[in-house]
Scaffold this motif. Structure first.
Motif, PDB file in Angstrom:
ATOM      1  N   HIS A  51       0.826  -1.208   0.000  1.00  0.00           N
ATOM      2  CA  HIS A  51       0.000   0.000   0.000  1.00  0.00           C
ATOM      3  C   HIS A  51       0.863   1.262   0.000  1.00  0.00           C
ATOM      4  O   HIS A  51       0.338   2.371   0.125  1.00  0.00           O
ATOM      5  N   LEU A  53       2.814   4.247  -1.403  1.00  0.00           N
ATOM      6  CA  LEU A  53       2.837   5.092  -2.590  1.00  0.00           C
ATOM      7  C   LEU A  53       4.272   5.508  -2.930  1.00  0.00           C
ATOM      8  O   LEU A  53       5.139   5.540  -2.052  1.00  0.00           O
ATOM      9  N   PRO A  54       4.531   5.843  -4.179  1.00  0.00           N
ATOM     10  CA  PRO A  54       5.872   6.340  -4.527  1.00  0.00           C
ATOM     11  C   PRO A  54       6.123   7.712  -3.916  1.00  0.00           C
ATOM     12  O   PRO A  54       5.185   8.426  -3.538  1.00  0.00           O
ATOM     13  N   MET A  60       4.356   6.815 -10.702  1.00  0.00           N
ATOM     14  CA  MET A  60       3.163   5.991 -10.841  1.00  0.00           C
ATOM     15  C   MET A  60       2.432   6.299 -12.151  1.00  0.00           C
ATOM     16  O   MET A  60       1.927   5.393 -12.825  1.00  0.00           O
ATOM     17  N   GLU A  68       8.459   0.348 -11.543  1.00  0.00           N
ATOM     18  CA  GLU A  68       7.500   1.444 -11.367  1.00  0.00           C
ATOM     19  C   GLU A  68       6.117   1.090 -11.892  1.00  0.00           C
ATOM     20  O   GLU A  68       5.119   1.656 -11.439  1.00  0.00           O
ATOM     21  N   ARG A  70       4.421  -1.371 -11.210  1.00  0.00           N
ATOM     22  CA  ARG A  70       3.578  -1.943 -10.154  1.00  0.00           C
ATOM     23  C   ARG A  70       2.621  -0.877  -9.628  1.00  0.00           C
ATOM     24  O   ARG A  70       1.454  -1.157  -9.363  1.00  0.00           O
ATOM     25  N   TRP A  71       3.102   0.352  -9.474  1.00  0.00           N
ATOM     26  CA  TRP A  71       2.238   1.440  -9.057  1.00  0.00           C
ATOM     27  C   TRP A  71       1.218   1.760 -10.161  1.00  0.00           C
ATOM     28  O   TRP A  71       0.058   2.021  -9.867  1.00  0.00           O
ATOM     29  N   THR A  72       1.653   1.730 -11.406  1.00  0.00           N
ATOM     30  CA  THR A  72       0.749   2.030 -12.512  1.00  0.00           C
ATOM     31  C   THR A  72      -0.361   0.994 -12.602  1.00  0.00           C
ATOM     32  O   THR A  72      -1.525   1.326 -12.841  1.00  0.00           O
ATOM     33  N   GLY A  74      -1.526  -0.761 -10.110  1.00  0.00           N
ATOM     34  CA  GLY A  74      -2.425  -0.531  -8.990  1.00  0.00           C
ATOM     35  C   GLY A  74      -3.364   0.634  -9.232  1.00  0.00           C
ATOM     36  O   GLY A  74      -4.554   0.567  -8.899  1.00  0.00           O
ATOM     37  N   LEU A  75      -2.847   1.695  -9.838  1.00  0.00           N
ATOM     38  CA  LEU A  75      -3.679   2.857 -10.128  1.00  0.00           C
ATOM     39  C   LEU A  75      -4.764   2.503 -11.134  1.00  0.00           C
ATOM     40  O   LEU A  75      -5.930   2.881 -10.971  1.00  0.00           O
ATOM     41  N   PHE A 290      -1.013  -2.278  -4.551  1.00  0.00           N
ATOM     42  CA  PHE A 290      -0.118  -2.519  -5.660  1.00  0.00           C
ATOM     43  C   PHE A 290       0.490  -3.925  -5.549  1.00  0.00           C
ATOM     44  O   PHE A 290       0.780  -4.389  -4.434  1.00  0.00           O
TER      45      PHE A 290
END
Length: 293
Positions: A51, A53-54, A60, A68, A70-72, A74-75, A290
């Motif tokens: 959970h 955030l960058p 993201m 990176e 992985r954040w994208t 998740g978003l 994520f």
């Protein structure tokens, strides 16, 4: 998500299915048989959720490395979760049931392979998308018009969030595609067939590799798949590392220019995106998460 990343995600999905099927090819790649030491290869290990955030939303929204994305992922999935949660809230308020939907999944980006994740988890395994708390079950089915209204509310909720960043994100993925013709990138990609051959995968290029594994998708024994996933992920990651050693610095340079060229829009996103995500979490009971190795 927006249309362009959706197309990239679809390509990634096809690639993952294809790569998984490489396990199926007798004599054409890794298998679940013991190695020289007499031990079977290790199976894939379960992925987990994060959970965190960058430090900068830019990483993201406009990923330049596989990690990176992985954040994208998740978003993008959060947008789908938002749509479903808003639709479910609408249905609950009206006392109707919505049609069942297939579970959500994190979709990787073939344009930016996450090699560490692939080496550890294979090509078709990822973390499970968390589900929201179930609302009280209702007995009656809603009319088609009522269901459409609630689904439209869900779509509107997701678009309200994504419209703040989706157009600029689409331009970033357009910019990324330009690197495919970069001479240094093309030379690096050209080394892939020889490396894959060293792992028993004899193909002319990356697309040929995907075609090979796709053709053999149905011939693998289910019990072997966890082992083959790990071997294929490790082989692909090993062969792609020299490619990414060229592509990642090029992407980072490209992103630096992109951020400069769109400084005003990105400054606004840096200030507003995370608060908007947190507000959606609180209002709809969906938590941003994520995939993590």
């Amino acid at each position: 998500m927006i249309q362009l990343p959706a197309r990239i995600a679809a390509a990634a999905t096809a690639a993952l299915l294809a790569l998984c099927s490489a396990a199926c090819s007798a004599g054409s790649g890794p298998s679940g048989t013991p190695d020289a030491s007499g031990r079977p290869p290790s199976p894939v290990t379960p992925a987990r959720l994060s959970h965190a955030l960058p430090d900068d939303p830019v990483r993201m929204l406009f990923p330049a490395t596989g990690a990176e994305t992985r954040w994208t992922q998740g978003l993008g999935t959060f947008g789908q979760q938002t749509a479903r949660a808003a639709a479910a809230l609408c249905a609950s308020d009206r006392g109707i049931a919505l049609p069942e939907q297939v579970p959500l999944a994190y979709i990787r980006f073939s344009e930016l392979p996450d090699l560490d994740f692939l080496a550890r988890h294979g090509f078709s395994q990822s973390a499970e998308v968390p589900t929201t708390a179930a609302r009280p079950v209702v007995a009656r089915s809603g009319s088609a018009a009522a269901v459409r209204r609630c689904q439209a509310e869900g779509t509107a909720a997701a678009e309200e969030l994504s419209e703040t960043y989706a157009p600029l994100q689409a331009r970033w993925f357009d910019a990324l595609a330009s690197l495919r013709t970069d001479p240094a990138v093309r030379r690096a990609v050209g080394t892939l067939p020889d490396c894959l051959a060293g792992h028993g995968l004899r193909v002319r290029d990356e697309n040929g590799f995907f075609a090979l594994v796709d053709a053999n998708l149905n011939s693998a024994a289910p019990a072997e798949l966890p082992y083959v996933e790990r071997e294929l992920g490790s082989a692909y990651a090993a062969c792609m590392r020299p490619v990414e050693a060229v592509r990642e610095p090029a992407r980072l340079r490209l992103r630096a220019r992109f951020v400069t060229e769109h400084a005003d829009e990105i400054s606004e996103l840096r200030a507003t995106l995370v608060p908007a995500l947190r507000e959606s979490e609180k209002r709809l009971g969906v938590r941003l998460a994520f995939p993590a190795p």
